[in-house]
Design a protein around this motif. Structure first.
Motif, PDB file in Angstrom:
ATOM      1  N   TYR A   1       0.839  -1.204   0.000  1.00 30.35           N
ATOM      2  CA  TYR A   1       0.000   0.000   0.000  1.00 30.35           C
ATOM      3  C   TYR A   1       0.873   1.252   0.000  1.00 30.35           C
ATOM      4  O   TYR A   1       0.613   2.194  -0.761  1.00 30.35           O
ATOM      5  N   TYR A   2       1.909   1.260   0.827  1.00 31.91           N
ATOM      6  CA  TYR A   2       2.777   2.441   0.861  1.00 31.91           C
ATOM      7  C   TYR A   2       3.578   2.558  -0.431  1.00 31.91           C
ATOM      8  O   TYR A   2       3.879   3.673  -0.889  1.00 31.91           O
ATOM      9  N   ALA A   3       3.937   1.432  -1.054  1.00 32.63           N
ATOM     10  CA  ALA A   3       4.645   1.478  -2.329  1.00 32.63           C
ATOM     11  C   ALA A   3       3.770   2.102  -3.418  1.00 32.63           C
ATOM     12  O   ALA A   3       4.221   2.974  -4.186  1.00 32.63           O
ATOM     13  N   CYS A   4       2.529   1.672  -3.491  1.00 27.96           N
ATOM     14  CA  CYS A   4       1.608   2.268  -4.472  1.00 27.96           C
ATOM     15  C   CYS A   4       1.381   3.743  -4.181  1.00 27.96           C
ATOM     16  O   CYS A   4       1.273   4.567  -5.109  1.00 27.96           O
ATOM     17  N   LEU A   5       1.320   4.086  -2.894  1.00 22.89           N
ATOM     18  CA  LEU A   5       1.146   5.489  -2.520  1.00 22.89           C
ATOM     19  C   LEU A   5       2.342   6.325  -2.963  1.00 22.89           C
ATOM     20  O   LEU A   5       2.177   7.449  -3.474  1.00 22.89           O
ATOM     21  N   SER A   6       3.564   5.787  -2.807  1.00 18.91           N
ATOM     22  CA  SER A   6       4.761   6.524  -3.231  1.00 18.91           C
ATOM     23  C   SER A   6       4.800   6.687  -4.748  1.00 18.91           C
ATOM     24  O   SER A   6       5.181   7.760  -5.262  1.00 18.91           O
ATOM     25  N   MET A   7       4.420   5.662  -5.475  1.00 18.38           N
ATOM     26  CA  MET A   7       4.440   5.751  -6.938  1.00 18.38           C
ATOM     27  C   MET A   7       3.442   6.774  -7.454  1.00 18.38           C
ATOM     28  O   MET A   7       3.756   7.589  -8.342  1.00 18.38           O
ATOM     29  N   LEU A   8       2.242   6.758  -6.889  1.00 22.67           N
ATOM     30  CA  LEU A   8       1.246   7.732  -7.325  1.00 22.67           C
ATOM     31  C   LEU A   8       1.640   9.145  -6.899  1.00 22.67           C
ATOM     32  O   LEU A   8       1.409  10.117  -7.649  1.00 22.67           O
ATOM     33  N   SER A   9       2.245   9.301  -5.730  1.00 16.14           N
ATOM     34  CA  SER A   9       2.724  10.623  -5.306  1.00 16.14           C
ATOM     35  C   SER A   9       3.839  11.116  -6.213  1.00 16.14           C
ATOM     36  O   SER A   9       3.939  12.324  -6.495  1.00 16.14           O
ATOM     37  N   LEU A  10       4.690  10.195  -6.668  1.00 18.93           N
ATOM     38  CA  LEU A  10       5.750  10.586  -7.601  1.00 18.93           C
ATOM     39  C   LEU A  10       5.169  11.129  -8.902  1.00 18.93           C
ATOM     40  O   LEU A  10       5.653  12.140  -9.449  1.00 18.93           O
ATOM     41  N   VAL A  11       4.137  10.470  -9.402  1.00 20.88           N
ATOM     42  CA  VAL A  11       3.496  10.937 -10.634  1.00 20.88           C
ATOM     43  C   VAL A  11       2.872  12.319 -10.423  1.00 20.88           C
ATOM     44  O   VAL A  11       2.934  13.196 -11.304  1.00 20.88           O
ATOM     45  N   ILE A  12       2.286  12.546  -9.257  1.00 22.96           N
ATOM     46  CA  ILE A  12       1.657  13.840  -8.975  1.00 22.96           C
ATOM     47  C   ILE A  12       2.709  14.927  -8.778  1.00 22.96           C
ATOM     48  O   ILE A  12       2.543  16.080  -9.237  1.00 22.96           O
ATOM     49  N   LEU A  13       3.807  14.610  -8.107  1.00 24.77           N
ATOM     50  CA  LEU A  13       4.799  15.626  -7.748  1.00 24.77           C
ATOM     51  C   LEU A  13       5.694  16.018  -8.913  1.00 24.77           C
ATOM     52  O   LEU A  13       6.172  17.181  -8.970  1.00 24.77           O
ATOM     53  N   LEU A  14       5.948  15.111  -9.829  1.00 24.23           N
ATOM     54  CA  LEU A  14       6.931  15.368 -10.872  1.00 24.23           C
ATOM     55  C   LEU A  14       6.644  16.632 -11.685  1.00 24.23           C
ATOM     56  O   LEU A  14       7.552  17.481 -11.865  1.00 24.23           O
ATOM     57  N   PRO A  15       5.461  16.862 -12.200  1.00 27.04           N
ATOM     58  CA  PRO A  15       5.236  18.113 -12.957  1.00 27.04           C
ATOM     59  C   PRO A  15       5.369  19.370 -12.103  1.00 27.04           C
ATOM     60  O   PRO A  15       5.844  20.415 -12.599  1.00 27.04           O
ATOM     61  N   PHE A  16       4.979  19.306 -10.824  1.00 28.25           N
ATOM     62  CA  PHE A  16       5.119  20.479  -9.953  1.00 28.25           C
ATOM     63  C   PHE A  16       6.598  20.764  -9.650  1.00 28.25           C
ATOM     64  O   PHE A  16       6.996  21.934  -9.534  1.00 28.25           O
ATOM     65  N   ALA A  17       7.395  19.718  -9.540  1.00 25.59           N
ATOM     66  CA  ALA A  17       8.822  19.928  -9.301  1.00 25.59           C
ATOM     67  C   ALA A  17       9.475  20.614 -10.506  1.00 25.59           C
ATOM     68  O   ALA A  17      10.307  21.534 -10.341  1.00 25.59           O
ATOM     69  N   PHE A  18       9.101  20.215 -11.707  1.00 20.24           N
ATOM     70  CA  PHE A  18       9.631  20.884 -12.908  1.00 20.24           C
ATOM     71  C   PHE A  18       9.163  22.330 -12.975  1.00 20.24           C
ATOM     72  O   PHE A  18       9.908  23.226 -13.402  1.00 20.24           O
ATOM     73  N   ALA A  19       7.929  22.583 -12.571  1.00 19.27           N
ATOM     74  CA  ALA A  19       7.412  23.947 -12.649  1.00 19.27           C
ATOM     75  C   ALA A  19       8.010  24.850 -11.582  1.00 19.27           C
ATOM     76  O   ALA A  19       8.270  26.038 -11.845  1.00 19.27           O
ATOM     77  N   MET A  20       8.264  24.349 -10.387  1.00 22.55           N
ATOM     78  CA  MET A  20       8.761  25.184  -9.293  1.00 22.55           C
ATOM     79  C   MET A  20      10.266  25.444  -9.392  1.00 22.55           C
ATOM     80  O   MET A  20      10.735  26.533  -9.038  1.00 22.55           O
ATOM     81  N   GLU A  21      11.034  24.490  -9.864  1.00 23.29           N
ATOM     82  CA  GLU A  21      12.486  24.660  -9.890  1.00 23.29           C
ATOM     83  C   GLU A  21      13.028  24.518 -11.319  1.00 23.29           C
ATOM     84  O   GLU A  21      13.675  25.441 -11.834  1.00 23.29           O
ATOM     85  N   GLY A  22      12.856  23.412 -11.945  1.00 25.27           N
ATOM     86  CA  GLY A  22      13.268  23.233 -13.331  1.00 25.27           C
ATOM     87  C   GLY A  22      14.663  22.662 -13.485  1.00 25.27           C
ATOM     88  O   GLY A  22      15.494  22.713 -12.575  1.00 25.27           O
ATOM     89  N   PRO A  23      14.926  22.109 -14.664  1.00 23.90           N
ATOM     90  CA  PRO A  23      16.225  21.464 -14.918  1.00 23.90           C
ATOM     91  C   PRO A  23      17.408  22.423 -14.883  1.00 23.90           C
ATOM     92  O   PRO A  23      18.504  22.037 -14.455  1.00 23.90           O
ATOM     93  N   LYS A  24      17.252  23.677 -15.317  1.00 26.52           N
ATOM     94  CA  LYS A  24      18.379  24.602 -15.321  1.00 26.52           C
ATOM     95  C   LYS A  24      18.867  24.889 -13.898  1.00 26.52           C
ATOM     96  O   LYS A  24      20.069  24.919 -13.640  1.00 26.52           O
ATOM     97  N   VAL A  25      17.927  25.087 -12.997  1.00 28.33           N
ATOM     98  CA  VAL A  25      18.289  25.341 -11.594  1.00 28.33           C
ATOM     99  C   VAL A  25      18.958  24.115 -10.994  1.00 28.33           C
ATOM    100  O   VAL A  25      19.948  24.218 -10.249  1.00 28.33           O
ATOM    101  N   TRP A  26      18.450  22.943 -11.325  1.00 29.60           N
ATOM    102  CA  TRP A  26      19.023  21.715 -10.772  1.00 29.60           C
ATOM    103  C   TRP A  26      20.453  21.509 -11.292  1.00 29.60           C
ATOM    104  O   TRP A  26      21.341  21.098 -10.529  1.00 29.60           O
ATOM    105  N   ALA A  27      20.697  21.819 -12.559  1.00 30.65           N
ATOM    106  CA  ALA A  27      22.041  21.620 -13.130  1.00 30.65           C
ATOM    107  C   ALA A  27      23.041  22.567 -12.470  1.00 30.65           C
ATOM    108  O   ALA A  27      24.160  22.153 -12.119  1.00 30.65           O
ATOM    109  N   ALA A  28      22.651  23.806 -12.270  1.00 29.57           N
ATOM    110  CA  ALA A  28      23.552  24.759 -11.619  1.00 29.57           C
ATOM    111  C   ALA A  28      23.817  24.352 -10.170  1.00 29.57           C
ATOM    112  O   ALA A  28      24.961  24.413  -9.689  1.00 29.57           O
ATOM    113  N   GLY A  29      22.795  23.964  -9.454  1.00 33.17           N
ATOM    114  CA  GLY A  29      22.977  23.525  -8.073  1.00 33.17           C
ATOM    115  C   GLY A  29      23.818  22.270  -7.967  1.00 33.17           C
ATOM    116  O   GLY A  29      24.611  22.107  -7.012  1.00 33.17           O
ATOM    117  N   TRP A  30      23.665  21.371  -8.913  1.00 38.83           N
ATOM    118  CA  TRP A  30      24.467  20.151  -8.901  1.00 38.83           C
ATOM    119  C   TRP A  30      25.953  20.471  -9.056  1.00 38.83           C
ATOM    120  O   TRP A  30      26.805  19.921  -8.356  1.00 38.83           O
TER     121      TRP A  30
END
Length: 359
Positions: free
Chosen positions: A317-346
């Protein structure tokens, strides 16, 4: 056919006279005369006369054969003393003169069967000795779960804070945490370390509000740890029982006893004291911890209401919850920070810390 008939049975005077073996000294026998046919007997005298007649009657061999309309009272017959007789105590357990073997054998079998304790009663209840061991094992297992959960939570918070100090991007950090948990469970299912759950569309629909609340609470807690100390975040998050009681009271209409509300006062007071005395206080960090509390409370409520009757184990149950949360969070993570910010921070993190940042 009981043994008591051996000692207490009506005998006639002739039987006493003709019996060769007489009872021991002090023993006595009871006798009574037989009642005649009521059809041939005259009308019974009054009660007073009957009592007087019963008191004056003395048993004799001559009167044994006469008919009487009254039922004579029992009177002891004192037998003569036999010097060579051995006294034998009166006991109900003495063997009778005659017995029924099948009846006695059945009685012995019943007594032997009743001595062994039953393994279980009709309603399934187990004896105390056998039920105590599983309960103790279950309590110990739950204790191990709590201790493991607490220890891994401490390790997670420490490493999460170290990552956020070097790479201050909580949206990507939260996404990577959910992605790592989902990947571990996918490998477990593929290698059959864990059995894959049997899910359908209705299951995922019921899991959707739980996943939304879980995503908000997870990201909010990570944002809070990125802005303030881990200890302060978890002091604020310790107020989750207060949020649970308040949400259940105002949104679900559940009522709690007064001692429950009083028990929340030390929790709320401690969180307020920690917030006032925090040297590195940050409003975003404080609000993140508060939002995380509220989101996790709704996650628990949605989980209890929507997942009833779903045959999925806790880990799956927790595994399915994590997978569905990942699908929900992924577009918001791209919108809030984005790949350019992540590359510079890395690049900055690797330059400051080195390859240990990857670890």
């Amino acid at each position: 056919a009981s043994p008591i008939n051996t000692f207490f049975h009506p005998i006639s005077p002739s039987t006493i006279t003709n019996r060769r073996h007489r009872p021991a000294p002090g023993a006595f026998a009871y006798h009574r005369n037989t009642q005649t046919n009521p059809k041939k007997s005259p009308a019974a005298p009054p009660a007073a006369k009957m009592l007087a007649a019963a008191a004056s009657v003395k048993f004799s061999p001559a009167s044994a054969g006469t008919s009487s309309t009254t039922k004579l009272a029992f009177k002891p017959v004192h037998l003569p003393f036999l010097p060579n007789a051995v006294p034998r105590p009166l006991s109900l357990s003495a063997r009778p003169l005659y017995r029924q073997e099948p009846f006695l054998a059945a009685a012995r079998n019943d007594r032997a069967a009743s001595t062994a304790p039953p393994a279980a009663t009709a309603d399934g209840a187990r004896p105390v000795e056998t039920a105590a061991a599983p309960e103790a094992a279950k309590s110990a297992k739950i204790g191990v779960y709590f201790a493991t959960w607490w220890a891994l939570n401490v390790i997670f918070n420490i490493y999460n804070k170290k990552v956020l100090n070097a790479f201050p991007y909580p949206w990507l950090t939260s996404t990577l945490s959910l992605a790592a948990g989902s990947a571990i469970m996918l490998v477990s299912w593929a290698t059959r370390i864990a059995e894959a759950p049997q899910t359908d569309l209705d299951f995922w629909k019921a899991l959707s509000p739980v996943a939304i609340a879980h995503t908000i609470g997870h990201v909010a807690a990570t944002v809070s740890m990125a802005k303030v100390a881990v200890s302060f975040t978890h002091i604020i998050k310790s107020a989750e029982p207060a949020f649970s009681v308040l949400v259940s009271r105002f949104f679900l209409g559940e009522h709690f006893p007064l001692p429950v509300y009083f028990s929340l006062l030390p929790i709320i007071g401690g969180c307020a004291l920690a917030a006032v005395t925090e040297l590195n206080f940050n409003m975003i960090g404080f609000l993140g911890a508060m939002i995380s509390n509220l989101a996790f409370v709704f996650r628990n409520i949605f989980s209890k209401k929507g997942m009833k009757g779903k045959s999925v184990s806790g880990m799956n149950y927790y595994a399915c919850l994590s997978m569905l949360s990942l699908v929900i969070l992924l577009p918001f993570a791209f919108a809030m920070e984005g790949p350019k910010v992540w590359a510079a921070g890395w690049q900055n993190a690797v330059a400051e810390i080195g390859p240990n940042f990857v670890w």
